[in-house]
Write an enzyme that holds these catalytic residues in place. Structure first.
Site, PDB file in Angstrom:
ATOM      1  N   CYS A   1     -15.937  90.846 -41.884  1.00  0.00           N
ATOM      2  CA  CYS A   1     -16.070  92.002 -40.992  1.00  0.00           C
ATOM      3  C   CYS A   1     -17.346  92.795 -41.294  1.00  0.00           C
ATOM      4  O   CYS A   1     -17.774  92.870 -42.433  1.00  0.00           O
ATOM      5  CB  CYS A   1     -14.907  92.968 -41.192  1.00  0.00           C
ATOM      6  SG  CYS A   1     -13.306  92.203 -41.032  1.00  0.00           S
TER       7      CYS A   1
ATOM      8  N   ARG B   1     -22.429  87.332 -40.598  1.00  0.00           N
ATOM      9  CA  ARG B   1     -21.364  87.400 -41.606  1.00  0.00           C
ATOM     10  C   ARG B   1     -20.134  86.601 -41.174  1.00  0.00           C
ATOM     11  O   ARG B   1     -19.269  86.319 -41.984  1.00  0.00           O
ATOM     12  CB  ARG B   1     -20.955  88.866 -41.809  1.00  0.00           C
ATOM     13  CG  ARG B   1     -22.054  89.712 -42.407  1.00  0.00           C
ATOM     14  CD  ARG B   1     -21.742  91.179 -42.288  1.00  0.00           C
ATOM     15  NE  ARG B   1     -20.633  91.582 -43.108  1.00  0.00           N
ATOM     16  CZ  ARG B   1     -20.740  92.197 -44.275  1.00  0.00           C
ATOM     17  NH1 ARG B   1     -21.924  92.436 -44.779  1.00  0.00           N
ATOM     18  NH2 ARG B   1     -19.673  92.567 -44.946  1.00  0.00           N
TER      19      ARG B   1
ATOM     20  N   TRP C   1     -13.282  89.885 -38.521  1.00  0.00           N
ATOM     21  CA  TRP C   1     -12.930  88.526 -38.950  1.00  0.00           C
ATOM     22  C   TRP C   1     -11.443  88.602 -39.265  1.00  0.00           C
ATOM     23  O   TRP C   1     -11.033  89.304 -40.200  1.00  0.00           O
ATOM     24  CB  TRP C   1     -13.757  88.171 -40.186  1.00  0.00           C
ATOM     25  CG  TRP C   1     -13.635  86.767 -40.674  1.00  0.00           C
ATOM     26  CD1 TRP C   1     -14.197  85.660 -40.124  1.00  0.00           C
ATOM     27  CD2 TRP C   1     -12.933  86.315 -41.843  1.00  0.00           C
ATOM     28  NE1 TRP C   1     -13.893  84.555 -40.874  1.00  0.00           N
ATOM     29  CE2 TRP C   1     -13.120  84.921 -41.937  1.00  0.00           C
ATOM     30  CE3 TRP C   1     -12.181  86.952 -42.829  1.00  0.00           C
ATOM     31  CZ2 TRP C   1     -12.579  84.153 -42.955  1.00  0.00           C
ATOM     32  CZ3 TRP C   1     -11.638  86.194 -43.844  1.00  0.00           C
ATOM     33  CH2 TRP C   1     -11.840  84.809 -43.902  1.00  0.00           C
TER      34      TRP C   1
ATOM     35  N   ASN D   1     -13.207  97.621 -42.940  1.00  0.00           N
ATOM     36  CA  ASN D   1     -13.352  96.322 -43.635  1.00  0.00           C
ATOM     37  C   ASN D   1     -12.417  96.367 -44.839  1.00  0.00           C
ATOM     38  O   ASN D   1     -12.288  97.405 -45.473  1.00  0.00           O
ATOM     39  CB  ASN D   1     -14.771  96.141 -44.173  1.00  0.00           C
ATOM     40  CG  ASN D   1     -15.767  95.818 -43.089  1.00  0.00           C
ATOM     41  OD1 ASN D   1     -15.403  95.685 -41.931  1.00  0.00           O
ATOM     42  ND2 ASN D   1     -17.024  95.696 -43.471  1.00  0.00           N
ATOM     43  N   GLY D   2     -11.804  95.232 -45.155  1.00  0.00           N
ATOM     44  CA  GLY D   2     -10.928  95.196 -46.332  1.00  0.00           C
ATOM     45  C   GLY D   2      -9.489  94.988 -45.923  1.00  0.00           C
ATOM     46  O   GLY D   2      -9.204  94.577 -44.787  1.00  0.00           O
TER      47      GLY D   2
ATOM     48  N   GLU E   1     -21.510  70.566 -54.816  1.00  0.00           N
ATOM     49  CA  GLU E   1     -22.238  71.412 -53.864  1.00  0.00           C
ATOM     50  C   GLU E   1     -22.591  70.628 -52.596  1.00  0.00           C
ATOM     51  O   GLU E   1     -22.519  71.158 -51.486  1.00  0.00           O
ATOM     52  CB  GLU E   1     -23.478  71.998 -54.551  1.00  0.00           C
ATOM     53  CG  GLU E   1     -24.336  72.917 -53.694  1.00  0.00           C
ATOM     54  CD  GLU E   1     -23.605  74.119 -53.090  1.00  0.00           C
ATOM     55  OE1 GLU E   1     -22.479  74.444 -53.516  1.00  0.00           O
ATOM     56  OE2 GLU E   1     -24.166  74.724 -52.162  1.00  0.00           O
TER      57      GLU E   1
ATOM     58  N   LYS F   1     -21.251  71.651 -48.907  1.00  0.00           N
ATOM     59  CA  LYS F   1     -22.168  71.931 -47.790  1.00  0.00           C
ATOM     60  C   LYS F   1     -21.785  71.128 -46.552  1.00  0.00           C
ATOM     61  O   LYS F   1     -21.759  71.644 -45.456  1.00  0.00           O
ATOM     62  CB  LYS F   1     -23.570  71.545 -48.245  1.00  0.00           C
ATOM     63  CG  LYS F   1     -24.730  72.429 -48.093  1.00  0.00           C
ATOM     64  CD  LYS F   1     -24.773  73.862 -48.450  1.00  0.00           C
ATOM     65  CE  LYS F   1     -23.589  74.613 -48.838  1.00  0.00           C
ATOM     66  NZ  LYS F   1     -23.720  75.824 -49.546  1.00  0.00           N
TER      67      LYS F   1
ATOM     68  N   GLU G   1     -18.592  72.510 -45.010  1.00  0.00           N
ATOM     69  CA  GLU G   1     -18.784  73.846 -44.432  1.00  0.00           C
ATOM     70  C   GLU G   1     -19.429  73.790 -43.051  1.00  0.00           C
ATOM     71  O   GLU G   1     -18.974  74.466 -42.133  1.00  0.00           O
ATOM     72  CB  GLU G   1     -19.706  74.691 -45.334  1.00  0.00           C
ATOM     73  CG  GLU G   1     -19.040  75.306 -46.531  1.00  0.00           C
ATOM     74  CD  GLU G   1     -20.017  76.110 -47.385  1.00  0.00           C
ATOM     75  OE1 GLU G   1     -19.613  77.143 -47.911  1.00  0.00           O
ATOM     76  OE2 GLU G   1     -21.183  75.698 -47.531  1.00  0.00           O
TER      77      GLU G   1
ATOM     78  N   HIS H   1      -9.779  56.215 -60.818  1.00  0.00           N
ATOM     79  CA  HIS H   1      -8.436  56.707 -61.132  1.00  0.00           C
ATOM     80  C   HIS H   1      -7.723  57.240 -59.896  1.00  0.00           C
ATOM     81  O   HIS H   1      -7.053  58.263 -59.959  1.00  0.00           O
ATOM     82  CB  HIS H   1      -8.524  57.775 -62.235  1.00  0.00           C
ATOM     83  CG  HIS H   1      -9.151  57.257 -63.486  1.00  0.00           C
ATOM     84  ND1 HIS H   1      -8.530  56.348 -64.307  1.00  0.00           N
ATOM     85  CD2 HIS H   1     -10.372  57.478 -64.038  1.00  0.00           C
ATOM     86  CE1 HIS H   1      -9.332  56.053 -65.322  1.00  0.00           C
ATOM     87  NE2 HIS H   1     -10.458  56.728 -65.172  1.00  0.00           N
TER      88      HIS H   1
ATOM     89  N   LYS I   1     -19.537  85.071 -44.751  1.00  0.00           N
ATOM     90  CA  LYS I   1     -20.636  85.094 -45.720  1.00  0.00           C
ATOM     91  C   LYS I   1     -20.189  85.713 -47.028  1.00  0.00           C
ATOM     92  O   LYS I   1     -20.554  85.260 -48.100  1.00  0.00           O
ATOM     93  CB  LYS I   1     -21.820  85.874 -45.136  1.00  0.00           C
ATOM     94  CG  LYS I   1     -23.050  85.915 -46.034  1.00  0.00           C
ATOM     95  CD  LYS I   1     -23.656  84.554 -46.159  1.00  0.00           C
ATOM     96  CE  LYS I   1     -24.794  84.481 -47.164  1.00  0.00           C
ATOM     97  NZ  LYS I   1     -24.943  83.122 -47.709  1.00  0.00           N
TER      98      LYS I   1
END
Ligand code: G6P
Length: 616
Positions: free
Chosen positions: A2, A27, A79, A108-109, A489, A493, A496, A512, A611
């Site tokens: 948000c 964001r 969001w 926000n929160g 990473e 990526k 995402e 395994h 973000k």
């Protein structure tokens, strides 16, 4: 996550708020809205979907007298957390009676005790129009309101458990807005006879560079250019004014199709800025004044504990390996949320390094507080200057990577790894590492920007390889030692931004279990840079190909043996594996970018991602 933008001054608020919302789009969000105070009324406009939907729904607002006369306003990109992304759940949330908004709020929160508060307020006759916790806060403020918004906000916030960054308006106080924070950032931009508030500086910088960062439990009363900051108990407090040290251009796309590509290409400069003045090539050490540690104190530290989430955690893993490798010192990396909820064994002999691009990630911040509570020395490795983790740790190292706008982190990772290598070098030199060996490592760190430039030259070749990957739905990434975090990473990526399912494994772990899934439709990306373990990983590559899995190798330039064993390969310059973590990651960033581009994915704002995750 948000975003908040708010304005009080002598210009019309609406265009300023809408532009601010556009700046906050990166964001990640799913609905947007604004509220303006005009003709003694609070007018709220909100829409599901993109900011442009909201703009269109406002029609010709520039010539609308209501908008022209509205000089105070608040706005938000939401969001979804509580309730789906609908117009009703979008912010601002009004509170009042008979359709008249006495209060309007953006938040926000997360309000953790919102259910109890909602029941109580419903008992008092409040009728809620949304599923959100934020609307409850709006009504709670309204329930405390007599004639002073700041008083009502403070009284309400005392009843609230959870996190918030808020901005609100009251119908009866047409020139005023009140903002407050606990755990969710609020930046106040100081203009001439005007004030612009936002949840991050990128929405403010086109207006002013002078900003105040609110501390937790600060409440600011804003009227035009006047800013009066108090505690929840109405005690006046002074907060420092600081200057934003990056330009507006730094937060724009600058000719690239996506922020992500721009940020990938910025890496040579970003790394140069991260290491500038910090690598001592004569003494073979690093100069990290921000850590505030004498060599004697460094020797007393028995363990380096590194915490972070997502990409930052992956960078931390390179830090763990380097600290053990260079300094022979105990080091561990831990996911920040795991750390905070586990009653971790940590104390005064430990140094905790909290890694966070944004400096606002809720789990990392909570882990910082937990480590401080337990007496550890805590340092921040943060990109956003003035962010909460940077301020609360009070010591640490800024990345100086410049603003990172794309949700998928790129330059922050490579700068984090560069700084972690310097920390490991510094710790090593205060212990067992010789000057000669230190100089060698320092030189390797110093040449990183050039090495990354070399990798970027492979862009067209990588784009071509990406064409073969758009139809795969699942992939494995494998690596050993330093190259395992690169596999993590790389896999992060690609999932995402291109939504391809990808798993990273230690190359040895493949046998395994995961090996059962190998077949033609399951490509494997293998990190094959020269150095320890390469031959063994090549052996794993053979196992993959024997089961028809095609292999993309990231290899050291000119390694014919590796080339012969891969279906596709990307060459990166020869370097020790500890810096190959950076060059190979850059190659895989470009690979993910091109796969996502060819698939037509929304690269800078992938679905469901934010973000900076300021909720648990
Ligand atoms: C979110 C982002 C990731 C990021 C992580 C940690 O999940 O989508 O890209 O790595 O948060 O963020 P931080 O700001 O703490 O580095």
């Amino acid at each position: 996550m948000c975003g908040i933008i708010a304005y009080s001054g002598n210009r019309s608020a609406t265009p300023i708020l809408l532009n601010g919302l556009r700046k906050l789009e990166y964001r990640g969000y799913d609905s947007a809205g604004i509220a303006i105070h005009s003709d003694n009324t609070i007018h709220i406009y909100k829409q599901e979907g993109k900011v442009e939907n909201l703009v269109q729904s406002l029609g010709n607002y520039e010539e609308d007298p209501t908008h022209e006369a509205g000089h105070v306003g608040i706005a938000h990109t939401r969001w979804a957390t509580h309730g789906p992304p609908t117009t009703a759940n979008a912010h601002p949330h009004g509170a009042g009676q008979d359709g008249v908004n006495r209060i309007a709020l953006v938040h926000n929160g997360i309000i953790e005790n919102y259910r109890d508060l909602k029941l109580k307020l419903e008992g008092e006759g409040c009728v809620f129009l949304s599923d959100t916790d934020s609307e409850v806060l709006s009504f709670l403020i309204d329930s405390h309101y007599k004639d002073d918004l700041a008083k009502a906000v403070s009284a309400a916030l005392k009843e609230v458990q959870g996190t918030f960054g808020i901005a609100c308006l009251a119908k009866a106080e047409p020139h005023k807005m009140v903002v407050a924070r606990r755990g969710s950032p609020i930046v106040i931009g100081l203009g001439e006879d005007e004030t612009i508030v936002a949840s991050d500086a990128s929405a403010i910088i086109s207006h002013t560079r002078q900003v105040i960062y609110l501390d937790d439990n600060d409440v600011a009363i804003i009227e035009g250019g006047k800013v009066d900051i108090r505690t929840l108990d109405a005690r006046p407090v002074k907060r420092e004014t600081s200057d934003i040290d990056w330009s507006e251009d730094a937060a724009e796309k600058g000719g690239y199709d996506h922020y992500m590509l721009k940020e990938i290409y910025e890496q040579p400069t970003a790394i140069r800025n991260s290491i500038r003045g910090r690598v001592d090539l004569d003494k073979g050490t690093a100069v990290l004044a921000g850590l505030g540690l004498e060599p004697r104190e460094i020797v007393d530290i028995q363990r380096l504990l590194i915490i972070g989430c997502g990409t930052s955690m992956n960078a931390g893993l390179v830090g763990e390996y380097a600290t053990e490798d260079f300094a022979g010192m105990l080091s561990e990396v831990e996911q920040a949320a795991e750390f905070r909820y586990r009653n971790p064994i940590v104390g005064s002999k430990d140094m905790v390094v909290a890694i966070s691009q944004s400096g606002e990630t809720a789990d990392t911040l909570a882990a910082v507080r937990e480590a401080q509570e337990k007496g550890a020395l805590v340092a921040g490795l943060v990109n956003v200057v003035g962010s909460t983790i940077a301020r609360e740790t009070g010591r640490g190292i800024y990345l100086h990577a410049g603003p990172e706008i794309s949700v998928a982190s790129t330059k922050a990772f490579t700068c984090q790894v560069s700084v972690l290598l310097m920390i490991a070098l510094k710790f090593a030199r205060s212990r067992r590492l010789s000057r000669e060996a230190g100089i060698q490592i320092a030189k390797e760190i110093h040449r990183l920007p050039e090495l990354v430039e070399e990798v970027l030259k492979q862009n067209d070749h990588i784009a071509k390889i990406a064409e073969d990957f758009t139809n795969y739905t699942s992939m494995f990434y494998i690596g050993r030692g330093y190259l395992f975090p690169v596999a993590l990473e790389g896999a992060l990526k690609i999932k995402e931004i291109s939504y391809i399912h990808a798993e990273a494994y230690h190359a040895a772990e493949l046998k395994h279990g995961p090996i059962a899934l190998l077949e033609e439709s399951m490509p494997v990306v293998a990190l094959l840079n020269e150095g320890p373990g390469k031959e063994k990983t090549l052996g794993n590559v053979e196992e993959c190909r024997a089961r028809k899995s095609p292999v993309l190798g990231v290899i050291t330039e000119g390694d014919e043996d590796a080339k012969a064993n891969c279906d596709w390969y990307i060459e990166v310059p020869k370097s020790p594996q500890y810096t190959a973590t950076i060059t190979s990651t850059v190659a895989l960033q470009l690979f993910s970018y091109h796969v996502a581009r060819l698939k037509g994915c929304p690269i800078d704002q992938p679905r469901n991602l934010a973000k900076s995750v300021t909720v648990e």
